[in-house]
Write a protein that holds these residues in place. Structure first.
Motif, PDB file in Angstrom:
ATOM      1  N   VAL A  43      38.020  52.512  40.411  1.00 23.63           N
ATOM      2  CA  VAL A  43      36.916  51.588  40.671  1.00 23.63           C
ATOM      3  C   VAL A  43      37.330  50.454  41.606  1.00 23.63           C
ATOM      4  CG1 VAL A  43      35.862  52.093  38.454  1.00 23.63           C
ATOM      5  CG2 VAL A  43      37.411  50.159  38.637  1.00 23.63           C
ATOM      6  N   ALA A  44      38.641  50.328  41.856  1.00 15.37           N
ATOM      7  CA  ALA A  44      39.109  49.213  42.685  1.00 15.37           C
ATOM      8  C   ALA A  44      38.554  49.289  44.100  1.00 15.37           C
ATOM      9  CB  ALA A  44      40.641  49.192  42.720  1.00 15.37           C
ATOM     10  N   GLY A  45      38.514  50.511  44.667  1.00 13.46           N
ATOM     11  CA  GLY A  45      38.000  50.641  46.028  1.00 13.46           C
ATOM     12  C   GLY A  45      36.568  50.134  46.146  1.00 13.46           C
ATOM     13  N   ALA A  46      35.717  50.526  45.183  1.00 11.49           N
ATOM     14  CA  ALA A  46      34.328  50.079  45.210  1.00 11.49           C
ATOM     15  C   ALA A  46      34.233  48.573  44.985  1.00 11.49           C
ATOM     16  CB  ALA A  46      33.519  50.826  44.150  1.00 11.49           C
ATOM     17  N   LEU A  47      35.057  48.041  44.070  1.00 14.84           N
ATOM     18  CA  LEU A  47      35.015  46.610  43.796  1.00 14.84           C
ATOM     19  C   LEU A  47      35.502  45.792  44.988  1.00 14.84           C
ATOM     20  CD1 LEU A  47      36.255  46.418  40.084  1.00 14.84           C
ATOM     21  CD2 LEU A  47      33.957  45.993  40.958  1.00 14.84           C
ATOM     22  N   ILE A  48      36.515  46.302  45.692  1.00 11.53           N
ATOM     23  CA  ILE A  48      36.982  45.601  46.892  1.00 11.53           C
ATOM     24  C   ILE A  48      35.869  45.546  47.930  1.00 11.53           C
ATOM     25  CG2 ILE A  48      38.580  45.739  48.853  1.00 11.53           C
ATOM     26  CD1 ILE A  48      40.644  46.935  46.923  1.00 11.53           C
ATOM     27  N   ALA A  49      35.137  46.658  48.067  1.00 11.29           N
ATOM     28  CA  ALA A  49      34.050  46.703  49.046  1.00 11.29           C
ATOM     29  C   ALA A  49      32.917  45.745  48.676  1.00 11.29           C
ATOM     30  CB  ALA A  49      33.526  48.127  49.174  1.00 11.29           C
ATOM     31  N   VAL A  50      32.645  45.598  47.372  1.00 11.71           N
ATOM     32  CA  VAL A  50      31.516  44.779  46.925  1.00 11.71           C
ATOM     33  C   VAL A  50      31.918  43.323  46.702  1.00 11.71           C
ATOM     34  CG1 VAL A  50      29.822  44.446  45.075  1.00 11.71           C
ATOM     35  CG2 VAL A  50      30.359  46.755  45.880  1.00 11.71           C
ATOM     36  N   LEU A  51      33.034  43.102  45.995  1.00 10.25           N
ATOM     37  CA  LEU A  51      33.435  41.752  45.593  1.00 10.25           C
ATOM     38  C   LEU A  51      34.575  41.181  46.428  1.00 10.25           C
ATOM     39  CD1 LEU A  51      33.447  42.284  41.699  1.00 10.25           C
ATOM     40  CD2 LEU A  51      31.590  41.375  43.114  1.00 10.25           C
ATOM     41  N   GLY A  52      35.257  42.036  47.182  1.00 13.88           N
ATOM     42  CA  GLY A  52      36.452  41.597  47.903  1.00 13.88           C
ATOM     43  C   GLY A  52      37.661  41.589  46.987  1.00 13.88           C
ATOM     44  N   GLU A  53      38.824  41.385  47.590  1.00 11.48           N
ATOM     45  CA  GLU A  53      40.056  41.367  46.792  1.00 11.48           C
ATOM     46  C   GLU A  53      40.040  40.239  45.755  1.00 11.48           C
ATOM     47  OE1 GLU A  53      41.042  42.914  50.955  1.00 11.48           O
ATOM     48  OE2 GLU A  53      40.052  41.127  50.140  1.00 11.48           O
ATOM     49  N   GLY A  54      39.452  39.095  46.103  1.00  9.32           N
ATOM     50  CA  GLY A  54      39.407  37.974  45.181  1.00  9.32           C
ATOM     51  C   GLY A  54      38.654  38.279  43.904  1.00  9.32           C
ATOM     52  N   GLY A  55      37.594  39.076  43.998  1.00  7.73           N
ATOM     53  CA  GLY A  55      36.862  39.476  42.799  1.00  7.73           C
ATOM     54  C   GLY A  55      37.716  40.287  41.857  1.00  7.73           C
ATOM     55  N   CYS A  56      38.548  41.181  42.410  1.00  9.02           N
ATOM     56  CA  CYS A  56      39.467  41.966  41.574  1.00  9.02           C
ATOM     57  C   CYS A  56      40.484  41.072  40.886  1.00  9.02           C
ATOM     58  CB  CYS A  56      40.178  43.016  42.430  1.00  9.02           C
ATOM     59  SG  CYS A  56      39.095  44.310  43.074  1.00  9.02           S
ATOM     60  N   PHE A  57      41.011  40.091  41.623  1.00  9.85           N
ATOM     61  CA  PHE A  57      41.977  39.170  41.029  1.00  9.85           C
ATOM     62  C   PHE A  57      41.351  38.383  39.876  1.00  9.85           C
ATOM     63  CE2 PHE A  57      43.821  38.892  45.580  1.00  9.85           C
ATOM     64  CZ  PHE A  57      44.543  40.064  45.383  1.00  9.85           C
ATOM     65  N   LEU A  58      40.088  37.982  40.042  1.00 11.98           N
ATOM     66  CA  LEU A  58      39.418  37.199  39.002  1.00 11.98           C
ATOM     67  C   LEU A  58      39.176  38.038  37.748  1.00 11.98           C
ATOM     68  CD1 LEU A  58      38.191  34.420  38.405  1.00 11.98           C
ATOM     69  CD2 LEU A  58      36.002  35.298  39.259  1.00 11.98           C
ATOM     70  N   ILE A  59      38.762  39.273  37.924  1.00  9.99           N
ATOM     71  CA  ILE A  59      38.586  40.172  36.772  1.00  9.99           C
ATOM     72  C   ILE A  59      39.903  40.343  36.034  1.00  9.99           C
ATOM     73  CG2 ILE A  59      38.057  42.548  36.100  1.00  9.99           C
ATOM     74  CD1 ILE A  59      36.055  42.616  38.433  1.00  9.99           C
ATOM     75  N   ASP A  60      40.987  40.501  36.778  1.00  4.80           N
ATOM     76  CA  ASP A  60      42.306  40.650  36.170  1.00  4.80           C
ATOM     77  C   ASP A  60      42.669  39.416  35.340  1.00  4.80           C
ATOM     78  OD1 ASP A  60      44.879  41.582  35.565  1.00  4.80           O
ATOM     79  OD2 ASP A  60      45.726  40.718  37.387  1.00  4.80           O
ATOM     80  N   ALA A  61      42.406  38.223  35.881  1.00  5.87           N
ATOM     81  CA  ALA A  61      42.733  36.994  35.153  1.00  5.87           C
ATOM     82  C   ALA A  61      42.039  36.956  33.794  1.00  5.87           C
ATOM     83  CB  ALA A  61      42.353  35.767  35.992  1.00  5.87           C
ATOM     84  N   PHE A  62      40.756  37.301  33.758  1.00  4.05           N
ATOM     85  CA  PHE A  62      40.026  37.278  32.496  1.00  4.05           C
ATOM     86  C   PHE A  62      40.479  38.391  31.553  1.00  4.05           C
ATOM     87  CE2 PHE A  62      36.927  34.704  34.921  1.00  4.05           C
ATOM     88  CZ  PHE A  62      36.783  33.656  34.011  1.00  4.05           C
ATOM     89  N   SER A  63      40.959  39.513  32.109  1.00  3.10           N
ATOM     90  CA  SER A  63      41.374  40.627  31.255  1.00  3.10           C
ATOM     91  C   SER A  63      42.591  40.277  30.406  1.00  3.10           C
ATOM     92  CB  SER A  63      41.665  41.869  32.113  1.00  3.10           C
ATOM     93  OG  SER A  63      42.884  41.737  32.836  1.00  3.10           O
ATOM     94  N   TYR A  64      43.398  39.292  30.849  1.00  7.84           N
ATOM     95  CA  TYR A  64      44.563  38.899  30.059  1.00  7.84           C
ATOM     96  C   TYR A  64      44.166  38.287  28.719  1.00  7.84           C
ATOM     97  CZ  TYR A  64      48.047  39.738  33.683  1.00  7.84           C
ATOM     98  OH  TYR A  64      48.886  40.341  34.580  1.00  7.84           O
ATOM     99  N   LEU A  65      42.942  37.785  28.616  1.00  6.76           N
ATOM    100  CA  LEU A  65      42.500  37.181  27.356  1.00  6.76           C
ATOM    101  C   LEU A  65      42.544  38.194  26.213  1.00  6.76           C
ATOM    102  CD1 LEU A  65      39.463  35.084  28.644  1.00  6.76           C
ATOM    103  CD2 LEU A  65      41.721  34.230  27.967  1.00  6.76           C
ATOM    104  N   ALA A  66      42.326  39.477  26.528  1.00  6.00           N
ATOM    105  CA  ALA A  66      42.323  40.506  25.484  1.00  6.00           C
ATOM    106  C   ALA A  66      43.698  40.669  24.859  1.00  6.00           C
ATOM    107  CB  ALA A  66      41.831  41.835  26.065  1.00  6.00           C
TER     108      ALA A  66
END
Length: 446
Positions: free
Chosen positions: A174-197
Motif C-alpha cells: 500500500v506504500a506506493g499508493a499512499l506515496i502517490a496520494v499523501l506523499g512520503e510525509g503522509g507515510c512517515f506520519l502514519i508510522d509515527a502514530f503506529s508506534y502507539l500500539a
C-alpha cells in the motif's frame, strides 16, 4: 542442528501448535502491538528509499543513507549488549519505541512542510540507528521473558518473524499508493502514530523482574567475556559469520530496489511496492514454515538450504527484465533470507547462556544489521560503476559461496550442539528422567 525433527506436539491449552507462544499473555500483547507498529515501519522504509531517490536520482546516495541508518548498530552493538544484560529490558524497549516514534514524527513534519533535504534524512537515520543499536538486542533477549514456557521460545521467534514479514507484505503493497496520494510525509506520519500500539502493549504487560546470577563487573570485563563466549564456541561463531555474509552481500537487494524498479523494470513507486510485497510474501511463508516446526532440531540443514535459495534468487532477480518474473524471484529471496536469519536466531537463543543473552544477541544484531551499512555503501559504489544488476549478481554468488562454507562446517557444529540439546531435553530419549528446567541455562564455556 540435529538431522531429524523430533517430538509430538504438546497440548497448549487449546492453542494450535503453530501459535502456542500466544498462550502467554505478555507475548500476546506484544504480538498485537507489533502487528500494527510494523506496518508503519515498512511504510517508512519504502517512503524513505523513494524520497531519497526522487530527490537525488543517485544509487550512491541510497547506499550512503542506508549506511547512516545502520552503522551505529555495528559500532555500538557490543556495548549495547552489555548494557542490555544489565538493564531492565522491558524499560529499554519502552524508551526505544518512544524515541523511534519521535524520529518518524520529525521526518513527517519536515516532509509535509516541504523543507526536507537529504542531509535531514541522513541525520535522522543515524538517530534511528542509535535507537536500533539498543532496541534489537533488547527485543531479541526480551522474547524469552515474555513466554511462560521456554519450550515455546522457537515458536515465539518464528511468530516474531511472521508479524514482521506480514507487515512487510502489507506495508509495501500500500506504500506506493499512499506515496502517490499523501506523499512520503503522509507515510512517515502514519508510522509515527503506529508506534502507539506497541508502546501501549509494552505498558500493559506484567513482567517479573529478572534477577542476575552474579553482580555487575566492569563494562570492559563483561564485554570481553561476551566476545569470548560468542567467538570461542564454534556454533555461535559460525552462525554469526554466515549471517554477516548474507547480510553484507544481500543488503544490495534492499538498497538497489528503487533503481531496479525505476531503471531496469521502468516502473514507479507502485512497482517498488510490488517487488517489496513479493519479498514480504516469501518471507511470511518462511515464517509460517518455521512456526509449524515441532523442534529446533534439523535447523542446520534448513539454514544451508535457504542460504542457497537466497543466493540463487538474487542471481535470478539480477537477470530478470520482466516484473512478473522479478516478483517470483523476490518471493524466493524473501523466503531464503527470512528462514536463514530466523533459524540462526532460534539456534542462538536456544544454546546461549541466559546471563550472556543480551551480548550474544547484540553480536547477532551486528552480524545482521551492523554489516548492512557496509553492504549498502558497497552496493552504491558498485552500482555506480557496474550497474545495479551486476551488483546484485555478485551478491548472489557470494551468498552461494557462504552456503557452501557453512555446509562444510555443519557436521562439526552438530557435534558441539548435540550435548547442549541433550541437557535441554530437546533429544527426549537421552533426557528421560532429567530435570529439564534446571538445565535450561545453556552451554558453559570450555
Amino acid at each position: 542442528m540435529e538431522e531429524r525433527a523430533s517430538g509430538a506436539p504438546r497440548p497448549r491449552g487449546g492453542w494450535r501448535f503453530g501459535l502456542r507462544a500466544l498462550s502467554s499473555r505478555n507475548y500476546r500483547l506484544f504480538f498485537v502491538g507489533q502487528s500494527v507498529s510494523l506496518i508503519g515501519t515498512w511504510l517508512t522504509r519504502v517512503a524513505t528509499a523513494w524520497l531519497v531517490y526522487r530527490l537525488t536520482g543517485s544509487a550512491l546516495l541510497l547506499g550512503v543513507i542506508g549506511f547512516c541508518g545502520q552503522i551505529p548498530t555495528f559500532l555500538l552493538g557490543p556495548l549495547a549488549g552489555v548494557l542490555v544484560d544489565r538493564w531492565n529490558r522491558h524499560r529499554v524497549l519502552v524508551v526505544t519505541q518512544v524515541l523511534a516514534m519521535l524520529q518518524s514524527l520529525v521526518l513527517a513534519v519536515l516532509a509535509l512542510s516541504g523543507h526536507i533535504a537529504v542531509w535531514h534524512v541522513g541525520a535522522l537515520m543515524v538517530f534511528q540507528g542509535l535507537i536500533n543499536a539498543f532496541d534489537m538486542p533488547a527485543r531479541q533477549s526480551f522474547v524469552v521473558e515474555m513466554v511462560e514456557d521456554r519450550a515455546d521460545l522457537p515458536n515465539a521467534i518464528a511468530l516474531n518473524s511472521s508479524i514482521f514479514n506480514g507487515a512487510r507484505l502489507l506495508g509495501p503493497s500500500v506504500a506506493g499508493a499512499l506515496i502517490a496520494v499523501l506523499g512520503e510525509g503522509g507515510c512517515f506520519l502514519i508510522d509515527a502514530f503506529s508506534y502507539l500500539a506497541v508502546i501501549a502493549s509494552l505498558l500493559a504487560m506484567r513482567i517479573t523482574p529478572r534477577t542476575r546470577t552474579q553482580g555487575p563487573q566492569h563494562v570492559l570485563t563483561e564485554l570481553k567475556e561476551g566476545f569470548q563466549h560468542a567467538f570461542h564456541f564454534p556454533p555461535i561463531r559460525t552462525l554469526l559469520g554466515l549471517i554477516a555474509v548474507v547480510s553484507l552481500m544481500g543488503m544490495p537487494l534492499t538498497t538497489l530496489m528503487p533503481v531496479m524498479a525505476s531503471q531496469v523494470l521502468h516502473g514507479g513507486p507502485n512497482t517498488l511496492g510490488f517487488l517489496m510485497a513479493a519479498s514480504g510474501l516469501g518471507a511470511l511463508t518462511g515464517a509460517l514454515f518455521l512456526a509449524s516446526r515441532r523442534s529446533v532440531r534439523g535447523l542446520g540443514g534448513v539454514i544451508f538450504t535457504t542460504t542457497l535459495l537466497f543466493g540463487a534468487g538474487l542471481l535470478a532477480f539480477s537477470a530478470s527484465r520482466h516484473l512478473a518474473l522479478s516478483m517470483v524471484t523476490m518471493v524466493l529471496c524473501g523466503f531464503g533470507m527470512m528462514v536463514t536469519t530466523a533459524s540462526s536466531n532460534t539456534v542462538l537463543q536456544t544454546i546461549v547462556e541466559e546471563r550472556m543473552r543480551g551480548r550474544v544477541m547484540s553480536f547477532y544484531a551486528m552480524a545482521f544489521m551492523g554489516t548492512a551499512p557496509f553492504g549498502s555503501l558497497l552496493a552504491g559504489v558498485l552500482a555506480t560503476h557496474l550497474g545495479a544488476p551486476r551488483t546484485l549478481a555478485i551478491g548472489g554468488a557470494m551468498c552461494l559461496l557462504g552456503a557452501a562454507w557453512f555446509r562444510m562446517k555443519l557436521p562439526g557444529l552438530r557435534a558441539h550442539v548435540r550435548p547442549i540439546y541433550q541437557r535441554l531435553g530437546i533429544i527426549p530419549e537421552v533426557a528421560t528422567g532429567m530435570d529439564i528446567a534446571a538445565e535450561r541455562t545453556g552451554p558453559r564455556e570450555s
